[in-house]
Design an enzyme around this catalytic site. Structure first.
Site, PDB file in Angstrom:
ATOM      1  N   TRP A 144      54.959 -47.296 -16.990  1.00  0.00           N
ATOM      2  CA  TRP A 144      54.989 -45.889 -16.519  1.00  0.00           C
ATOM      3  C   TRP A 144      54.778 -44.958 -17.708  1.00  0.00           C
ATOM      4  O   TRP A 144      54.073 -43.966 -17.628  1.00  0.00           O
ATOM      5  CB  TRP A 144      56.347 -45.538 -15.875  1.00  0.00           C
ATOM      6  CG  TRP A 144      56.382 -45.734 -14.396  1.00  0.00           C
ATOM      7  CD1 TRP A 144      57.060 -46.716 -13.722  1.00  0.00           C
ATOM      8  CD2 TRP A 144      55.724 -44.936 -13.388  1.00  0.00           C
ATOM      9  NE1 TRP A 144      56.861 -46.573 -12.364  1.00  0.00           N
ATOM     10  CE2 TRP A 144      56.047 -45.491 -12.142  1.00  0.00           C
ATOM     11  CE3 TRP A 144      54.895 -43.807 -13.430  1.00  0.00           C
ATOM     12  CZ2 TRP A 144      55.577 -44.964 -10.932  1.00  0.00           C
ATOM     13  CZ3 TRP A 144      54.418 -43.283 -12.233  1.00  0.00           C
ATOM     14  CH2 TRP A 144      54.766 -43.854 -11.004  1.00  0.00           C
ATOM     15  N   TRP A 188      58.609 -34.566 -14.174  1.00  0.00           N
ATOM     16  CA  TRP A 188      58.818 -33.315 -13.420  1.00  0.00           C
ATOM     17  C   TRP A 188      57.784 -33.157 -12.319  1.00  0.00           C
ATOM     18  O   TRP A 188      58.104 -32.773 -11.189  1.00  0.00           O
ATOM     19  CB  TRP A 188      58.813 -32.102 -14.363  1.00  0.00           C
ATOM     20  CG  TRP A 188      60.184 -31.887 -14.907  1.00  0.00           C
ATOM     21  CD1 TRP A 188      60.671 -32.328 -16.109  1.00  0.00           C
ATOM     22  CD2 TRP A 188      61.289 -31.268 -14.236  1.00  0.00           C
ATOM     23  NE1 TRP A 188      61.995 -32.012 -16.228  1.00  0.00           N
ATOM     24  CE2 TRP A 188      62.398 -31.350 -15.097  1.00  0.00           C
ATOM     25  CE3 TRP A 188      61.446 -30.647 -12.995  1.00  0.00           C
ATOM     26  CZ2 TRP A 188      63.660 -30.834 -14.752  1.00  0.00           C
ATOM     27  CZ3 TRP A 188      62.695 -30.136 -12.654  1.00  0.00           C
ATOM     28  CH2 TRP A 188      63.782 -30.235 -13.530  1.00  0.00           C
ATOM     29  N   TRP A 192      58.974 -26.168 -11.222  1.00  0.00           N
ATOM     30  CA  TRP A 192      59.253 -27.346 -12.060  1.00  0.00           C
ATOM     31  C   TRP A 192      59.046 -27.045 -13.537  1.00  0.00           C
ATOM     32  O   TRP A 192      59.660 -27.668 -14.396  1.00  0.00           O
ATOM     33  CB  TRP A 192      58.390 -28.542 -11.624  1.00  0.00           C
ATOM     34  CG  TRP A 192      56.898 -28.293 -11.673  1.00  0.00           C
ATOM     35  CD1 TRP A 192      56.121 -27.834 -10.665  1.00  0.00           C
ATOM     36  CD2 TRP A 192      56.014 -28.476 -12.788  1.00  0.00           C
ATOM     37  NE1 TRP A 192      54.814 -27.720 -11.069  1.00  0.00           N
ATOM     38  CE2 TRP A 192      54.717 -28.116 -12.372  1.00  0.00           C
ATOM     39  CE3 TRP A 192      56.176 -28.920 -14.098  1.00  0.00           C
ATOM     40  CZ2 TRP A 192      53.592 -28.175 -13.202  1.00  0.00           C
ATOM     41  CZ3 TRP A 192      55.070 -28.988 -14.941  1.00  0.00           C
ATOM     42  CH2 TRP A 192      53.791 -28.610 -14.485  1.00  0.00           C
ATOM     43  N   ASN A 229      67.911 -41.895 -15.996  1.00  0.00           N
ATOM     44  CA  ASN A 229      66.671 -41.655 -15.247  1.00  0.00           C
ATOM     45  C   ASN A 229      66.901 -41.304 -13.773  1.00  0.00           C
ATOM     46  O   ASN A 229      66.286 -40.380 -13.243  1.00  0.00           O
ATOM     47  CB  ASN A 229      65.749 -42.870 -15.357  1.00  0.00           C
ATOM     48  CG  ASN A 229      64.465 -42.667 -14.585  1.00  0.00           C
ATOM     49  OD1 ASN A 229      63.707 -41.743 -14.854  1.00  0.00           O
ATOM     50  ND2 ASN A 229      64.236 -43.502 -13.573  1.00  0.00           N
TER      51      ASN A 229
HETATM   52  C1  LIG Z   1      62.334 -35.222 -14.580  1.00  0.00           C
HETATM   53  C2  LIG Z   1      62.176 -36.328 -15.588  1.00  0.00           C
HETATM   54  C3  LIG Z   1      61.994 -36.013 -16.926  1.00  0.00           C
HETATM   55  C4  LIG Z   1      61.835 -37.032 -17.875  1.00  0.00           C
HETATM   56  N1  LIG Z   1      61.649 -36.699 -19.190  1.00  0.00           N
HETATM   57  C5  LIG Z   1      61.449 -37.676 -20.103  1.00  0.00           C
HETATM   58  C6  LIG Z   1      61.232 -37.355 -21.474  1.00  0.00           C
HETATM   59  O1  LIG Z   1      61.177 -36.190 -21.867  1.00  0.00           O
HETATM   60  N2  LIG Z   1      61.081 -38.384 -22.355  1.00  0.00           N
HETATM   61  C7  LIG Z   1      61.119 -39.692 -21.956  1.00  0.00           C
HETATM   62  O2  LIG Z   1      60.987 -40.586 -22.806  1.00  0.00           O
HETATM   63  N3  LIG Z   1      61.294 -40.013 -20.666  1.00  0.00           N
HETATM   64  C8  LIG Z   1      61.472 -39.060 -19.733  1.00  0.00           C
HETATM   65  N4  LIG Z   1      61.671 -39.406 -18.434  1.00  0.00           N
HETATM   66  C9  LIG Z   1      61.586 -40.824 -18.042  1.00  0.00           C
HETATM   67  C10 LIG Z   1      62.920 -41.587 -18.075  1.00  0.00           C
HETATM   68  O3  LIG Z   1      63.908 -40.865 -17.423  1.00  0.00           O
HETATM   69  C11 LIG Z   1      63.380 -41.905 -19.491  1.00  0.00           C
HETATM   70  O4  LIG Z   1      62.334 -42.501 -20.224  1.00  0.00           O
HETATM   71  C12 LIG Z   1      64.552 -42.881 -19.486  1.00  0.00           C
HETATM   72  O5  LIG Z   1      65.624 -42.353 -18.750  1.00  0.00           O
HETATM   73  C13 LIG Z   1      64.979 -43.150 -20.900  1.00  0.00           C
HETATM   74  O6  LIG Z   1      66.100 -43.971 -20.925  1.00  0.00           O
HETATM   75  P1  LIG Z   1      65.996 -45.478 -21.379  1.00  0.00           P
HETATM   76  O7  LIG Z   1      65.242 -45.597 -22.644  1.00  0.00           O
HETATM   77  O8  LIG Z   1      67.391 -46.021 -21.364  1.00  0.00           O
HETATM   78  O9  LIG Z   1      65.134 -46.095 -20.203  1.00  0.00           O
HETATM   79  P2  LIG Z   1      64.897 -47.600 -19.762  1.00  0.00           P
HETATM   80  O10 LIG Z   1      65.195 -47.677 -18.316  1.00  0.00           O
HETATM   81  O11 LIG Z   1      65.613 -48.542 -20.652  1.00  0.00           O
HETATM   82  O12 LIG Z   1      63.321 -47.774 -19.894  1.00  0.00           O
HETATM   83  C14 LIG Z   1      62.681 -48.249 -21.084  1.00  0.00           C
HETATM   84  C15 LIG Z   1      61.599 -47.298 -21.499  1.00  0.00           C
HETATM   85  O13 LIG Z   1      60.606 -47.184 -20.485  1.00  0.00           O
HETATM   86  C16 LIG Z   1      60.120 -45.848 -20.434  1.00  0.00           C
HETATM   87  N5  LIG Z   1      60.445 -45.260 -19.131  1.00  0.00           N
HETATM   88  C17 LIG Z   1      61.486 -45.556 -18.323  1.00  0.00           C
HETATM   89  N6  LIG Z   1      61.418 -44.850 -17.189  1.00  0.00           N
HETATM   90  C18 LIG Z   1      60.330 -44.074 -17.284  1.00  0.00           C
HETATM   91  C19 LIG Z   1      59.723 -43.114 -16.434  1.00  0.00           C
HETATM   92  N7  LIG Z   1      60.224 -42.810 -15.233  1.00  0.00           N
HETATM   93  N8  LIG Z   1      58.616 -42.490 -16.863  1.00  0.00           N
HETATM   94  C20 LIG Z   1      58.061 -42.769 -18.060  1.00  0.00           C
HETATM   95  N9  LIG Z   1      58.597 -43.682 -18.911  1.00  0.00           N
HETATM   96  C21 LIG Z   1      59.708 -44.317 -18.520  1.00  0.00           C
HETATM   97  C22 LIG Z   1      60.829 -45.073 -21.520  1.00  0.00           C
HETATM   98  O14 LIG Z   1      60.017 -45.058 -22.659  1.00  0.00           O
HETATM   99  C23 LIG Z   1      62.089 -45.882 -21.733  1.00  0.00           C
HETATM  100  O15 LIG Z   1      62.637 -45.726 -23.012  1.00  0.00           O
HETATM  101  C24 LIG Z   1      61.847 -38.394 -17.461  1.00  0.00           C
HETATM  102  C25 LIG Z   1      62.041 -38.691 -16.107  1.00  0.00           C
HETATM  103  C26 LIG Z   1      62.205 -37.672 -15.192  1.00  0.00           C
HETATM  104  C27 LIG Z   1      62.421 -38.040 -13.740  1.00  0.00           C
END
Ligand SMILES: Cc1cc2nc3c(=O)[nH]c(=O)nc-3n(C[C@H](O)[C@H](O)[C@H](O)COP(=O)(O)OP(=O)(O)OC[C@H]3O[C@@H](n4cnc5c(N)ncnc54)[C@H](O)[C@@H]3O)c2cc1C
Length: 491
Positions: free
Chosen positions: A306, A410, A387, A369
């Site tokens: 993603w 978003w 948004w 997330n």
């Molecule tokens: C409204 C909204 C705003 C967001 N803003 C950001 C942001 O500014 N920066 C950001 O890195 N992520 C963003 N995300 C995606 C996601 O929420 C975060 O990457 C994730 O919560 C980071 O936590 P983690 O590293 O523990 O995720 P994990 O669940 O451990 O996932 C591993 C990695 O996969 C990627 N990833 C996971 N979920 C998503 C997703 N839905 N979209 C894109 N990549 C994803 C990230 O790089 C993440 O570090 C956003 C999601 C939403 C719904």
């Protein structure tokens, strides 16, 4: 003096497994010098965040210390790249070392601002008769490498991810990933305690002006405004978090959607500035856990994909930074009530799951997330607020704030994006809360005033608590308004 190379660091803030640095290192047998420069234009962007900048500065500092340990250093200049390189070239000229500078390298970036800067800088280097080489680092598969048969980019995630999974098995991509093995040896064998580099700035620059500690000053000045605890920064910590997460990844598939479980990796912090890369994660996952063929790895990988999907999208359609991907939703008639927006920002909406999420964001600079999706849906479809307002607030607060993923997230929630959820699918915050935080553990952590309330009462309006507000809107009524707003523009 023998020829040497120069690596320009930007968002690839690590030594191990850095393809550009590795290449320069072997080409010039360790004679590489490293540079970072602050770009005021970048720092003045409206989505600048003091807290995220502090994390970035501490990452830079960790990089600088690491480079020093291995016989090199990081020169930090306080001007944008054009001015910084001009000054530097003058300095090298005065030290009679400019003619030995053979190659400048940097790792590619895909954000519109960065693409423009890099094009300009490449021309600038070429005008100075300097060779430039750029490298892939931030993504495993770059946008021009993954297209449909007609050469166009994908607009739907599922076929994109299918193609991604197919490509990744090719030798070309596997060898890319395998090159990250050096980083594993580097950390495991603690190679960072040895002198590896054969050249430092002291050898090529005689002017003391360049050796002033600009970074230290930045850290000191910025830290005065930081209002949350900053997590440990740098590639060594990123590496540790990779090891720790791989040992508990089995639970990811089942628990990742439940904020109280804290089952996600938090790699987003480190991926943002390149302390860690997706190629390293992929390699390590494969090495450590893939043999067990668990569902969790595939789910985890799909999240990494993603991230790449949103980067490809931003690169191909830079206009999404300013407007809805779906053009029919460019001019939706948002209510944009400033007071309600402020209430949302402060986590005082009277919807506990929303408020807990916003408080997690404000207090820690990170949000789970699932909760990001809930609060984003709430802002756009319950409060009918643009948004872009939410996107901007997230960028101000998130330590992992990243244009591609944030914009993608978003626009997904607001149904204006590429492969977003359809506009008529509107999260019910009460049901989401009941489903993903049934015991209210997450809610109570960030809303301690609700500690004594039984779990089931947290998933409906709370009307008898002095320390907690009643809901600011009625979800069903707002849902109908949102549907009407989108319907007008529906194509
Ligand atoms: C409204 C909204 C705003 C967001 N803003 C950001 C942001 O500014 N920066 C950001 O890195 N992520 C963003 N995300 C995606 C996601 O929420 C975060 O990457 C994730 O919560 C980071 O936590 P983690 O590293 O523990 O995720 P994990 O669940 O451990 O996932 C591993 C990695 O996969 C990627 N990833 C996971 N979920 C998503 C997703 N839905 N979209 C894109 N990549 C994803 C990230 O790089 C993440 O570090 C956003 C999601 C939403 C719904």
């Amino acid at each position: 003096m023998k020829k040497f190379g120069l690596h320009w660091f930007r968002r690839d803030l690590r030594v191990a497994g850095n393809p550009a640095l590795q290449r320069q290192f072997s080409l010039y047998e360790g004679r590489v010098v490293c540079l970072f420069c602050f770009d005021k234009e970048f720092l003045n962007r409206p989505d600048f965040s003091i807290n995220r900048f502090q994390f970035f500065l501490e990452t830079l500092d960790a990089l600088k210390q690491e480079l020093r340990q291995i016989g090199s250093d990081l020169l930090v200049l306080d001007t944008g790249p054009k001015e910084a390189f001009k000054q530097l070239f003058d300095g090298l000229k005065n030290s009679s070392t400019l003619e030995c500078l053979d190659l400048i390298s940097f790792c590619r970036d895909y954000e519109p601002f960065a693409c423009q800067r890099d094009d300009q800088m490449t021309t600038f280097f070429e005008d100075h008769s300097l060779s430039v080489e750029t490298f892939r680092d931030h993504l495993i598969i770059e946008p021009d490498e993954l297209t449909k048969d007609d050469g166009e980019g994908y607009k739907v995630y599922t076929p994109f991810s299918r193609k991604w999974m197919e490509l990744i098995e090719n030798d070309q991509f596997q060898s890319r990933i395998n090159s990250q093995v050096t980083s594993i040896e580097y950390y495991k064998k603690k190679k960072f305690n040895r002198k590896l580099f054969q050249l430092s700035w002291n050898d090529v620059l005689k002017n003391k002006y360049f050796l002033e500690d600009v970074l230290k000053q930045y850290i000191e000045d910025n830290s005065k405004f930081v209002d949350i605890p900053i997590p440990p920064a740098g590639s060594l910590h990123a590496w540790k978090s990779l090891e720790e997460f791989c040992s508990k990844i089995q639970a990811y598939g089942q628990k990742r959607d439940f904020p109280a479980q804290e089952a996600t990796s938090k790699f987003s912090l480190y991926l943002k500035n390149g302390s860690l890369t997706t190629a390293q994660i992929y390699y390590y996952l494969k090495l450590k856990t893939y043999k067990k063929k668990q569902l969790s790895q595939d789910v985890f990988l799909s999240e990494i994909i993603w991230r790449e999907f949103y980067y490809h999208l931003l690169w191909r359609h830079p206009r999404v930074e300013q407007e809805a991907f779906l053009t029919q939703y460019k001019d939706l008639k948002w209510a944009n009530d400033k007071e309600k927006f402020q209430i949302w920002c402060e986590g005082k909406t009277g919807f506990p799951i929303v408020d807990a999420g916003m408080r997690q964001l404000n207090q820690t600079g990170w949000m789970h997330n699932r909760v990001r999706m809930i609060v984003a849906s709430f802002l756009t479809k319950d409060l009918l607020i643009d948004w872009k307002w939410g996107e901007q607030y997230f960028m101000e607060k998130l330590l992992d704030g990243d244009v591609a993923a944030n914009n993608g997230g978003w626009q997904w929630a607001a149904s204006t994006g590429c492969d977003a959820q359809p506009y008529f699918r509107i999260f019910n915050p009460w049901t989401q809360s009941k489903r993903f935080d049934p015991e209210g553990v997450y809610i109570k952590k960030y809303l301690p005033q609700l500690k004594e309330y039984p779990a089931k009462s947290l998933h409906k309006p709370i009307l008898d608590c002095e320390a907690y507000p009643a809901p600011i809107v009625d979800h069903s009524a707002q849902r109908n308004k949102a549907l009407a707003m989108y319907k007008i523009n529906k194509k």
